[in-house]
Design a protein around this motif. Sequence first.
Motif, short mmCIF file in Angstrom:
data_model
loop_
_atom_site.label_atom_id
_atom_site.label_comp_id
_atom_site.label_asym_id
_atom_site.label_seq_id
_atom_site.Cartn_x
_atom_site.Cartn_y
_atom_site.Cartn_z
N PRO A 117 -0.94 7.06 3.69
CA PRO A 117 -1.31 5.80 3.04
C PRO A 117 -0.51 5.61 1.76
O PRO A 117 -0.09 6.58 1.12
N TYR A 118 -0.34 4.37 1.37
CA TYR A 118 0.53 4.09 0.23
C TYR A 118 -0.01 4.64 -1.08
O TYR A 118 0.79 4.93 -1.99
N ASP A 119 -1.32 4.81 -1.24
CA ASP A 119 -1.78 5.40 -2.50
C ASP A 119 -1.30 6.83 -2.64
O ASP A 119 -0.89 7.27 -3.73
N ALA A 120 -1.31 7.59 -1.54
CA ALA A 120 -0.79 8.96 -1.59
C ALA A 120 0.73 8.96 -1.77
O ALA A 120 1.28 9.79 -2.50
N LEU A 121 1.41 8.04 -1.11
CA LEU A 121 2.87 7.95 -1.22
C LEU A 121 3.27 7.61 -2.65
O LEU A 121 4.17 8.22 -3.22
N VAL A 122 2.58 6.64 -3.24
CA VAL A 122 2.88 6.24 -4.62
C VAL A 122 2.62 7.39 -5.58
O VAL A 122 3.42 7.65 -6.49
N VAL B 129 12.29 8.77 -0.10
CA VAL B 129 11.11 9.56 0.18
C VAL B 129 10.98 9.69 1.69
O VAL B 129 11.25 8.74 2.43
N ASP B 130 10.63 10.87 2.13
CA ASP B 130 10.45 11.16 3.56
C ASP B 130 8.97 11.44 3.78
O ASP B 130 8.40 12.34 3.13
N ALA C 161 7.40 12.15 -9.35
CA ALA C 161 8.84 12.46 -9.39
C ALA C 161 9.63 11.44 -10.19
O ALA C 161 10.86 11.49 -10.22
N GLY C 162 8.93 10.48 -10.82
CA GLY C 162 9.59 9.48 -11.65
C GLY C 162 10.16 8.29 -10.90
O GLY C 162 11.02 7.57 -11.43
N VAL C 163 9.66 8.07 -9.67
CA VAL C 163 10.14 6.94 -8.86
C VAL C 163 8.95 6.26 -8.19
O VAL C 163 7.81 6.73 -8.28
N MET C 164 9.22 5.17 -7.51
CA MET C 164 8.24 4.47 -6.69
C MET C 164 8.90 4.04 -5.40
O MET C 164 10.13 3.87 -5.36
#
Length: 446
Positions: A72-77, A65-66, A83-86
Amino acid sequence: MAESAYAAHERRCLALQAALAQADRVGLAKSTSNLFRDRAASGKRRLDVREFDHLLAVDARAGWVDAEGMVPYDALVAACLAAGVMPAVVPQLKSITLGGAVAGVGVEATSFRHGLVHETVSELEVLTGAGEIVTARPDNEHADLFHGLANSYGTLGYALRVRAATLPVKHHVAVVHERFGDAAGFFAALAQACVSDADFVDGVVFDAGTLVLNTARFVDAAPYVSDYTFERIFYRSIPQRPLDYLSVHDYLWRWDTDWFWCSKNLGAQRPLLRRLYGRERLNSRTYTRLMRLNSRFGLTRTLDRLSGWHRESVIQDVDIPIEGAPAFLAFLLREIGILPVWICPIGATPQASRFPLFPRRAALYVNFGFWDVVRRREAHPPGHFNRLVEREVARLGGIKSLYSDSYYAADEFRAAYGGEAYQRLKARYDPRGRLGDLYAKCVRRQ
């Protein structure tokens, strides 16, 4: 034609670079911080990085992920789960930013296999104190900065873009809670879990005779799904439920609703007050705002002084080699007395020893997280209990995170956190000292 995400990112980078060129001494203006130390007022010019909160791309097939540093991590997660990943390592609190987790060290229950957040990164775009924007990778001409940025707390440069590893996920997580009555058995089982097929490993020490190892695995389906985002409290379930199921999203944020267990200090675990808070305010952002207000106005300090108690905030995360973990826990129980304690193993990744400002051997470490106030009737010098922690960490060959209070002497600090390597990095990437000094920032609070 709409501006592409990367073109807009480049435009923001050039504007920030121009702003830095106009300043002699700078800090960041941002809307979130997970530092737990009061800072002295300063005359720094604040660079506004709040716009660097965009996710740029997720490549689930390639496993990365770029994103910009202030995401913030909540938006990133959320973007990754769609997309089926973390992200390979998701720090415990939603408001932690991707760049902050790199510059300030991040850990969680996948760290037994993937290490710390900065060990999952493959590329960094950094605005340096010298005013350059450089792309740093572990194999290019800025490899020293790539490895040096971890634990630098913005004193070498600011991560404008981070490319981090991702992992595929399933829909749910099955969590097994295994209870132990002694430290030796618990830490032996923890080490064994780290070579198992578990996807997540952490633990909680509730008292000397109640230690719970948590191992979790992805599953496609669950017979039920527990909800700990409102009236039910996750950490209280741990010693009571041998097996539990959560959605992947709720598992990743299982600690955020109650700030682990620290929400008790704000009354949020009392049923009536919990309902008054409401689901939307039961989170680390709310608690952080309330904590900063208390720090500003000194309410609890005043109450303790009037009641005759002497208080010291001991909010620390320390990493201890596994062989020293039982001894460190015994020290914590004997000298500090804060409970519960979060336990999180950190694995021996191939790159573990390559980061000079947060050095650790390529070995299994155990993170101890303990966050509360120590109250005593007798008075002690400022930092007394934190200094006890620092000395015990050094005795056992461990290392302490720097997001909270530190009391090291200058020579101790430089020996533990980079020393000559840090000075070489400063000379190359911040020769005018515009971004401040790591010791001054983390110990002197400047």
